[in-house]
Design a protein around this motif. Structure first.
Motif, mmCIF file in Angstrom:
data_model
loop_
_atom_site.group_PDB
_atom_site.id
_atom_site.type_symbol
_atom_site.label_atom_id
_atom_site.label_comp_id
_atom_site.label_asym_id
_atom_site.label_seq_id
_atom_site.Cartn_x
_atom_site.Cartn_y
_atom_site.Cartn_z
ATOM 1 N N SER A 41 31.353 67.286 42.162
ATOM 2 C CA SER A 41 32.463 66.523 42.746
ATOM 3 C C SER A 41 33.549 66.199 41.738
ATOM 4 C CB SER A 41 31.921 65.215 43.347
ATOM 5 O OG SER A 41 31.007 65.498 44.372
ATOM 6 N N GLN A 42 33.590 66.937 40.618
ATOM 7 C CA GLN A 42 34.590 66.619 39.604
ATOM 8 C C GLN A 42 35.868 67.424 39.796
ATOM 9 O OE1 GLN A 42 33.640 67.615 35.481
ATOM 10 N NE2 GLN A 42 32.034 68.976 36.236
ATOM 11 N N ASN A 43 36.957 66.822 39.334
ATOM 12 C CA ASN A 43 38.251 67.488 39.357
ATOM 13 C C ASN A 43 38.464 68.215 38.032
ATOM 14 O OD1 ASN A 43 39.018 65.533 37.449
ATOM 15 N ND2 ASN A 43 39.981 64.232 38.995
ATOM 16 N N VAL A 44 39.644 68.762 37.827
ATOM 17 C CA VAL A 44 39.909 69.527 36.604
ATOM 18 C C VAL A 44 39.955 68.646 35.354
ATOM 19 C CG1 VAL A 44 41.075 71.425 37.786
ATOM 20 C CG2 VAL A 44 42.413 69.464 36.990
ATOM 21 N N THR A 47 36.671 64.126 36.024
ATOM 22 C CA THR A 47 36.335 62.849 36.664
ATOM 23 C C THR A 47 36.136 63.103 38.158
ATOM 24 O OG1 THR A 47 38.671 62.297 36.968
ATOM 25 C CG2 THR A 47 37.604 61.506 34.946
ATOM 26 N N PHE A 49 36.687 63.658 41.867
ATOM 27 C CA PHE A 49 37.799 64.168 42.658
ATOM 28 C C PHE A 49 38.224 63.113 43.678
ATOM 29 C CE2 PHE A 49 39.279 67.020 46.195
ATOM 30 C CZ PHE A 49 40.400 67.503 45.542
#
Length: 179
Positions: A41-44, A47, A49
């Protein structure tokens, strides 16, 4: 055994809703959700998203609204969603949801989001937002909801602020309709 398909909301249709003319205390419908911020569930930036967090907030608020209305609900709107602090992968995400204000068929739910280090227990307030839900009757049409009884000074403050936000939302809708 029957081959009949069960609709997901069918479980809610066999329980009579509370009397819409009898207000209910905020405490009766408060909900706390918790989940782990996981790597998928992490963004680029590495952390959590934002869209994943919005879904989490929506579920916590929906269950709070359902508890208050005693009926299925649908999301009408989100107000003022700000991502003030990042939520790091591996932290526990905690959402506290409470009914702030009710209209005839709608409810404003306030959601406070915290990120917690699961080892130390240290928490950070990352988000606060407001979501509006509409209760549905057995035909999928808007249904009356009980009023809310704010008991504490904080609940009374949130109720008044919710009333003001509702007026602002209605004014914006009227302006859009007029143009």
């Amino acid at each position: 055994m029957t081959n009949r398909m069960i609709r997901p909301v069918e479980i809610y249709l066999n329980t009579p809703p509370p009397d819409a003319d009898k207000p209910r205390p905020v405490r009766d419908s408060q909900v706390t959700f918790a989940d782990l911020a996981e790597p998928q569930s992490q963004n680029v930036a590495g952390t959590l998203f934002g869209g994943v967090l919005l879904g989490f907030i929506d579920r916590a608020a929906a269950f709070c609204a359902m508890k208050h209305a005693g009926r299925p609900v649908v999301t009408k709107s989100f107000d003022e969603v700000e991502f003030n602090e990042p939520i790091y992968i591996g932290e526990l995400v905690i959402a506290h949801a409470s009914v702030n204000f009710t209209g005839q068929t709608s409810m404003e739910i306030g959601v406070k989001v915290l990120a917690q280090n699961p080892i130390t227990g240290v928490e950070r307030h990352t988000n606060t937002c407001y979501a509006t839900f509409v209760a549905l009757d057995e035909n999928g049409r808007p249904a009356r909801v009980p009023g809310v009884i704010p008991e504490t000074d904080e609940e009374k403050r949130r109720n008044e602020a919710g009333r003001q936000r509702r007026e602002e939302r209605l004014n914006r809708r009227r302006k859009r309709s007029a143009s």
